[in-house]
Design an enzyme around this catalytic site. Structure first.
Site, short mmCIF file in Angstrom:
data_model
loop_
_atom_site.label_atom_id
_atom_site.label_comp_id
_atom_site.label_asym_id
_atom_site.label_seq_id
_atom_site.Cartn_x
_atom_site.Cartn_y
_atom_site.Cartn_z
N ARG A 1 -3.14 -0.51 5.65
CA ARG A 1 -3.76 -1.61 4.90
C ARG A 1 -2.84 -2.81 4.69
O ARG A 1 -3.24 -3.95 4.97
CB ARG A 1 -4.26 -1.10 3.53
N CYS B 1 0.86 -1.19 0.00
CA CYS B 1 0.00 0.00 0.00
C CYS B 1 0.90 1.23 0.00
O CYS B 1 2.10 1.12 -0.26
CB CYS B 1 -0.98 -0.01 1.18
N ASP C 1 -8.14 3.89 1.42
CA ASP C 1 -7.14 4.29 2.42
C ASP C 1 -7.86 4.76 3.69
O ASP C 1 -8.59 5.75 3.65
CB ASP C 1 -6.30 5.42 1.81
P1 4NP Z 1 -1.71 2.91 4.14
O1 4NP Z 1 -2.28 4.29 4.74
O2 4NP Z 1 -1.24 3.22 2.73
O3 4NP Z 1 -2.90 2.00 4.16
O4 4NP Z 1 -0.60 2.49 5.06
C1 4NP Z 1 -1.52 5.45 4.81
C2 4NP Z 1 -0.65 5.63 5.86
C3 4NP Z 1 0.08 6.80 5.96
C4 4NP Z 1 -0.04 7.77 4.99
C5 4NP Z 1 -0.90 7.57 3.92
C6 4NP Z 1 -1.63 6.42 3.83
N1 4NP Z 1 0.71 8.96 5.10
O5 4NP Z 1 0.51 9.88 4.25
O6 4NP Z 1 1.55 9.12 6.00
#
Ligand code: 4NP
Length: 140
Positions: free
Chosen positions: A9, A3, A113
């Site tokens: 995720r 991800c 997300d």
């Molecule tokens: P992930 O969610 O892609 O599901 O791990 C996110 C976690 C952190 C960030 C963006 C999406 N971030 O911008 O820090």
């Protein structure tokens, strides 16, 4: 499992797939990584840890890392959560063989997300679990 941040995720997908595969007696090596480097070295987001724990899965020992091109050599399949992950990953492929390893975890649909929406963690868990079950059915 890939991800954007590798804290929400894909750690869930990593823990869920590892648990389900083990239950099925499948000797699969499962890992997760992110395309963005903001959280490298950190454990998963506490909301993902909490949601997984409520379903009997401990993901607290995972450590966030960046996807590396050598992962294409190590793994047979690279599952991504959404269309942005898909284009980021496809941009890193070196050849047709790498390209064929990359697909959306849910086939056609995306895993949203949940980073900015606490209410999404439980539905995201369920979506990922369903996707992992389908993958196990297809690949085992
Ligand atoms: P992930 O969610 O892609 O599901 O791990 C996110 C976690 C952190 C960030 C963006 C999406 N971030 O911008 O820090």
């Amino acid at each position: 499992m890939v991800c954007l941040g590798n804290i929400c995720r894909s750690p869930l997908a990593h823990g869920i797939m590892e648990t389900l595969a083990k239950k099925q007696g499948l000797d699969w090596e499962v890992d997760s990584a992110g395309t963005g480097n903001w959280h490298v070295g950190e454990p998963p987001d506490r909301r993902s840890i909490r949601t997984a724990r409520a379903h009997g899965i401990d993901i607290s020992g995972q450590v966030c890392r960046l996807f590396r091109v050598s992962d294409f050599d190590t793994y047979d399949h690279i599952f991504v959560m959404d269309k942005n992950n898909l284009s980021d990953m496809l941009a890193m492929t070196r050849n047709k063989e790498d390209e064929q390893k990359v697909s959306l975890l849910l086939g056609e649909k995306i895993v949203p997300d949940p980073y900015y929406d606490d209410t999404l963690f439980e539905p995201v868990f369920n979506m990922i679990e369903q996707g992992c079950k389908e993958i196990i059915k297809d690949l085992s």
